[in-house]
Enzyme design. Structure first.
Site, PDB file in Angstrom:
ATOM      1  N   SER A  52       0.810  -1.218   0.000  1.00 15.88           N
ATOM      2  CA  SER A  52       0.000   0.000   0.000  1.00 15.88           C
ATOM      3  C   SER A  52       0.845   1.271   0.000  1.00 15.88           C
ATOM      4  O   SER A  52       0.356   2.338  -0.375  1.00 15.88           O
ATOM      5  CB  SER A  52      -0.945   0.010   1.203  1.00 15.88           C
ATOM      6  OG  SER A  52      -0.226  -0.129   2.412  1.00 15.88           O
ATOM      7  N   ASP A 303      -3.434   6.525  11.675  1.00 12.50           N
ATOM      8  CA  ASP A 303      -2.619   5.870  10.644  1.00 12.50           C
ATOM      9  C   ASP A 303      -1.301   6.627  10.538  1.00 12.50           C
ATOM     10  O   ASP A 303      -1.257   7.732   9.990  1.00 12.50           O
ATOM     11  CB  ASP A 303      -3.370   5.884   9.314  1.00 12.50           C
ATOM     12  CG  ASP A 303      -2.593   5.228   8.174  1.00 12.50           C
ATOM     13  OD1 ASP A 303      -1.388   4.958   8.343  1.00 12.50           O
ATOM     14  OD2 ASP A 303      -3.192   5.005   7.102  1.00 12.50           O
ATOM     15  N   HIS A 306       0.874   5.308   6.347  1.00 14.20           N
ATOM     16  CA  HIS A 306       0.614   5.847   5.020  1.00 14.20           C
ATOM     17  C   HIS A 306       0.819   7.358   5.028  1.00 14.20           C
ATOM     18  O   HIS A 306       1.152   7.942   6.061  1.00 14.20           O
ATOM     19  CB  HIS A 306      -0.797   5.470   4.567  1.00 14.20           C
ATOM     20  CG  HIS A 306      -1.011   3.994   4.459  1.00 14.20           C
ATOM     21  ND1 HIS A 306      -1.696   3.261   5.417  1.00 14.20           N
ATOM     22  CD2 HIS A 306      -0.608   3.102   3.529  1.00 14.20           C
ATOM     23  CE1 HIS A 306      -1.717   1.987   5.068  1.00 14.20           C
ATOM     24  NE2 HIS A 306      -1.056   1.855   3.926  1.00 14.20           N
TER      25      HIS A 306
END
Length: 326
Positions: A52, A303, A306
């Site tokens: 990702s 998060d 990312h």
């Protein structure tokens, strides 16, 4: 823009993180020119392959170029693990292919891959490679998924669940060793199956996570939540980036170079280490409903791996752009 990276859409009001520019010692990164890149990509296919974080970079690249293309001359499609952006006027394709280990695994579904019993078929890559082998530019990454201590090596590809022993022989392999084995499979495939007169190869180094605030002078329970400034201490290196893993990548690429296969490392790690301010934190779509306990402690679901877009991955693509137009 995928909802994992659309921080403004999900409520982030502070945008200073968008305006920092990476300045390497001894050189300047060229300003990104979408038209120049698209002309370079005319009739070609650029593919990002990995996890990702590589998808994060793919979305960044699509955003960087798509505003230079009229609406009727661009398209985006999803087909299983393959995400495709077409610039029709240039007959160019910028794709992402989901393969978090590069080799085959039971985590190869791009949407349903949070498998608690992660296994890899460490000597198998062909089912993935047929989707990208003939491309003109390949950008690989693979790091964070290998860190799970519960990963097992599987001699036969499994489905998912704790009863997978019936599908083949499972065995524990130490983290660095399994990473080395996986990259060897990847390297062996490149050496024998990729047309080196046509294809340029890149490997992105580790993308940094910011989960431990005590490492930059905050409390032990602090992470990237509410962080709005970069780390300005030159040479800062957090414990989430394992230099031993980076050495495995470098050794693999050195061996490839000795056999005539050139892979350029995109060294994004140090520049990303400083950017504790650039993560989505709580400003992203939550794919699983949050509990009352989580809602009472936002740092618990932040998060910190990312990156918001626009943001840090745009710099990664500026580096890639510099290599491609060199």
């Amino acid at each position: 823009m995928l909802d994992d990276f659309a921080c403004e859409k999900f409520g982030r009001k502070e945008f200073k993180y968008q305006h920092w520019r990476w300045q390497p010692h001894g050189c300047d990164l060229p300003r990104f020119n979408a038209t120049a890149l698209l002309e370079k990509l005319t009739g070609k296919r650029l593919v990002f392959i990995g996890d990702s974080l590589n998808r994060n970079q793919w979305v960044s690249m699509v955003c960087l170029v798509e505003s230079s293309i009229s609406q009727d001359q661009k398209s985006r499609t999803f087909n299983g693990s393959l995400f495709t952006f077409k610039a029709k006027e240039y007959n160019a394709s910028i794709d992402f292919y989901w393969a978090p280990f590069l080799v085959e695994s039971n985590c190869d579904d791009p949407w349903h891959h949070h498998v608690p019993f992660r296994t890899v078929k460490i000597q198998a890559i062909e089912n993935h490679a047929r989707h990208w082998t003939d491309s003109d530019i390949l950008v690989f990454d693979s790091y964070i998924w290998w860190l799970d201590s519960k990963i097992k090596r599987l001699h036969e590809i499994c489905r998912s669940g704790p009863s997978e022993e019936s599908n083949g022989t499972l065995e524990d392999v130490e983290m660095l060793r399994r990473y080395e084995m996986g990259l060897k499979t990847w390297a062996d495939f490149l050496e024998t199956h990729v047309n080196l007169t046509k294809t340029k190869l890149f490997f992105a180094s580790m993308s940094s996570s910011h989960l431990r605030g005590e490492e930059w002078g905050m409390g032990a329970n602090q992470n990237c939540y509410n962080e709005t400034e970069p780390i300005l201490k030159e040479g800062y290196w957090g414990s989430m980036s394992d230099p031993r893993m980076m050495k495995v990548v470098e050794a693999t690429i050195d061996r490839l170079r000795m056999s005539g296969v050139k892979v350029q490392i995109l060294n994004i790690t140090q520049l990303s280490e400083y950017r504790k301010d650039g993560h989505p934190s709580i400003y992203r779509r939550q794919w699983v409903a949050l509990t009352e306990e989580q809602l009472s402690n936002p740092a618990s679901f932040a998060d910190c791996g990312h990156w918001c877009l626009p943001g840090v991955p745009d710099t990664w693509n500026e580096i890639l752009y510099a290599y491609l137009l060199h």
